[in-house]
Design an enzyme around this catalytic site. Structure first.
Site, short mmCIF file in Angstrom:
data_model
loop_
_atom_site.label_atom_id
_atom_site.label_comp_id
_atom_site.label_asym_id
_atom_site.label_seq_id
_atom_site.Cartn_x
_atom_site.Cartn_y
_atom_site.Cartn_z
N ASN A 157 -20.54 -37.37 -19.41
CA ASN A 157 -21.32 -36.13 -19.61
C ASN A 157 -21.40 -35.92 -21.29
OD1 ASN A 157 -22.15 -33.41 -19.95
ND2 ASN A 157 -21.33 -32.85 -18.01
N HIS A 185 -27.47 -35.25 -9.93
CA HIS A 185 -26.27 -35.94 -10.41
C HIS A 185 -25.09 -35.12 -10.07
CE1 HIS A 185 -27.37 -32.55 -12.92
NE2 HIS A 185 -26.01 -32.39 -13.33
N HIS A 200 -20.96 -34.50 -10.63
CA HIS A 200 -19.84 -34.45 -11.76
C HIS A 200 -18.61 -34.89 -11.24
CE1 HIS A 200 -22.10 -31.67 -14.46
NE2 HIS A 200 -22.86 -31.51 -13.37
#
Length: 167
Positions: free
Chosen positions: A55, A125, A127
């Site tokens: 990230n 997406h 995490h």
């Protein structure tokens, strides 16, 4: 109404929430990333239908994202192959992060849709946020600063060089 909770108000976050920071589909960073070098895109692993990258704005050191190559916005639109690889890469990421950084726990999840808080709502997406005992503090709230002990390039190299692919 009193409820015995202390509250920390962070009105500076409202600007981020209301500013509409969603890129147009043709500028999707998750679509553009696979066309770049792993170092430039912060990619740590490339699979068949999905890839893993750091990230760019991490909550913690080693904060990873698992993304399908295909531009799809929600989990229910992902193929069986994509959902299976998201799960597999998540497991591999957890094993790798435990190995390279001694992670004690994880926050894993998906924010789907702009309303749900997705920073990039148009591209699915997941995490994977590594956590350590006592890693929470007030620094981000009070000083608007996140203390990250390692540079992204260094973290990317360490994770990529130690990626665990066995089940």
């Amino acid at each position: 109404m009193a409820d015995d909770f202390e509250r920390l108000w962070t009105p500076h976050r409202l600007v981020y929430l209301q500013s509409g920071q969603q890129p147009p589909d043709d500028e999707c960073p998750f679509c553009l990333a696979p066309g770049k070098s792993d170092e430039d895109a912060l990619i740590v692993f490339r699979g068949k239908s999905c890839f893993v990258l750091l990230n760019l704005f991490p909550y913690n050191t080693g904060h990873l994202l698992v993304c399908p190559y295909r531009h799809v916005d929600t989990y229910d639109k992902a193929t069986e192959e994509e959902t299976a690889e998201i799960a597999l890469l998540t497991q591999q990421a957890m094993k790798t992060l435990r190995k390279v950084s001694g992670t004690h726990g994880f926050n894993i999840g998906m924010n789907q849709g702009e309303l749900a808080g997705a920073g990039i709502a148009g591209h699915l997406h997941q995490h994977i946020v590594p956590r350590w005992l006592h890693d929470s503090n007030f620094f981000p709230i009070i000083a608007k600063t996140k203390a990250l002990p390692r540079l992204l390039g260094e973290v990317r190299e360490t994770i990529a060089n130690n990626w665990i692919t066995d089940k």
